[in-house]
Design a protein around this motif. Structure first.
Motif: not given
Length: 310
Positions: A24-31, A104-106, A117-121
């Motif tokens: 499963y793929t999680v989009e955390i935020e755009s990019g 990520t694009n950051k 990112c892991l916690a947000a996902a």
């Protein structure tokens, strides 16, 4: 010519699905997206090819998150642990940024950003509380996650890792191993370099044909530029290191013959972490303790997790 490592992926994926987890793929935020293997009973499969799977429920059992190291993605790192845990626990296996399908694009490359990112996902996946198991690079991310999100991380199991890679530890470790840089050790570009990495990571000598080494290099060492930046973002000054006052229990589960982060370093870390930490050594195992002695490792791992979650 067929890449033997890539050819084994469908079999690995099938075994993971038999164990009860699914991609499963999680989009955390755009990019910024993070790929996972998650409990199958939390996901609704799409009815049509163009549809995406959907998360339909929170984990139904106590949750364990397995965080991989630097040389391979999640299910390759934890292939011998997943099936041993899924009967009793909801198991989540992420690929950290620039591993597997995560990206990520950051420009941020620190373990802190990986932990954020892991916690947000995990929150997007419905995970509220979990035990985090971190190996090597993943252990540093796990420590950061426990520090920043104590309400989410109930306990930690750490193998072959440290709180943070200070410049003195980095220099000393590399000198003892005979490498000039972290990239030379962890981002090999040749069969010789990969053999050198395996020789210091494993207690027992591992023999594979050169072709298999070449195939592994091709499949597992993608995103070299970004991973080099991750290594640069790992090292901090000795002056900047502080020991957090972790509220969680922390179990250090170590290969007694670990040449990269030696048992003595784990013993010192246990003293720094205080009375809520414990240390358990596994004989005849090196840095890759979970792969070299999986039955013993799983028994020790489950015993500690049971003491937290059951």
């Amino acid at each position: 010519m067929v890449n033997l490592v890539a050819a084994q992926k469908p079999l690995m994926n099938a075994l993971m699905k038999m164990a009860g987890i699914t991609p499963y793929t999680v989009e955390i935020e755009s990019g910024t997206v993070m790929s996972f293997w998650v409990p199958s009973d939390t996901v609704k499969k799409p009815n049509k090819k163009h549809e995406k799977p959907q998360i339909i429920s929170q984990p139904k059992k106590p949750t364990v998150v397995l965080v991989h190291g630097f040389a391979a993605e999640g299910i390759v790192t934890w292939q011998f642990q997943i099936g041993a845990l899924t009967k009793k626990y909801s198991v989540y296996v992420p690929d950290l940024l620039f591993f597997g399908g995560s990206k990520t694009n950051k420009t941020e490359r620190s373990p802190t950003f990986q932990a954020q990112c892991l916690a947000a996902a995990l929150r997007k996946l419905g995970v509220e509380k979990c035990v985090v198991v971190g190996f090597s690079y993943g252990g540093m991310v796990a420590f950061k996650m426990a520090e920043m999100y104590p309400e989410m991380v109930q306990a930690l199991v750490i193998s072959g890792s440290i709180l943070a890679m200070t410049d003195s530890i980095s220099v000393t470790t590399l000198q003892e191993l005979g490498f000039s840089s972290s990239s030379e050790l962890l981002l090999p570009t040749s069969v010789k370099g990969l053999k050198a990495l395996l020789s210091v990571a494993a207690h027992k000598k591992l023999w594979f044909p050169d072709r298999l080494h070449r195939d592994f290099l091709e499949v597992m060492f993608s995103n070299r530029k970004e991973r080099g930046e991750l290594l640069e973002g790992l090292v901090i000054s000795n002056r900047d290191i502080t020991i957090p006052n972790f509220p969680q229990r922390i179990h250090l589960l170590w290969g007694e013959k670990d040449q990269i982060f030696k048992l003595e370093l784990a013993q010192n870390m246990k003293e720094q972490l205080g009375e809520k930490s414990t240390l358990e050594g596994i004989k005849k195992a090196g840095h890759l303790v979970h792969l070299e002695r999986p039955c013993v490792y799983n028994r020790c791992l489950k015993k500690f997790i049971d003491s937290i979650l059951v």
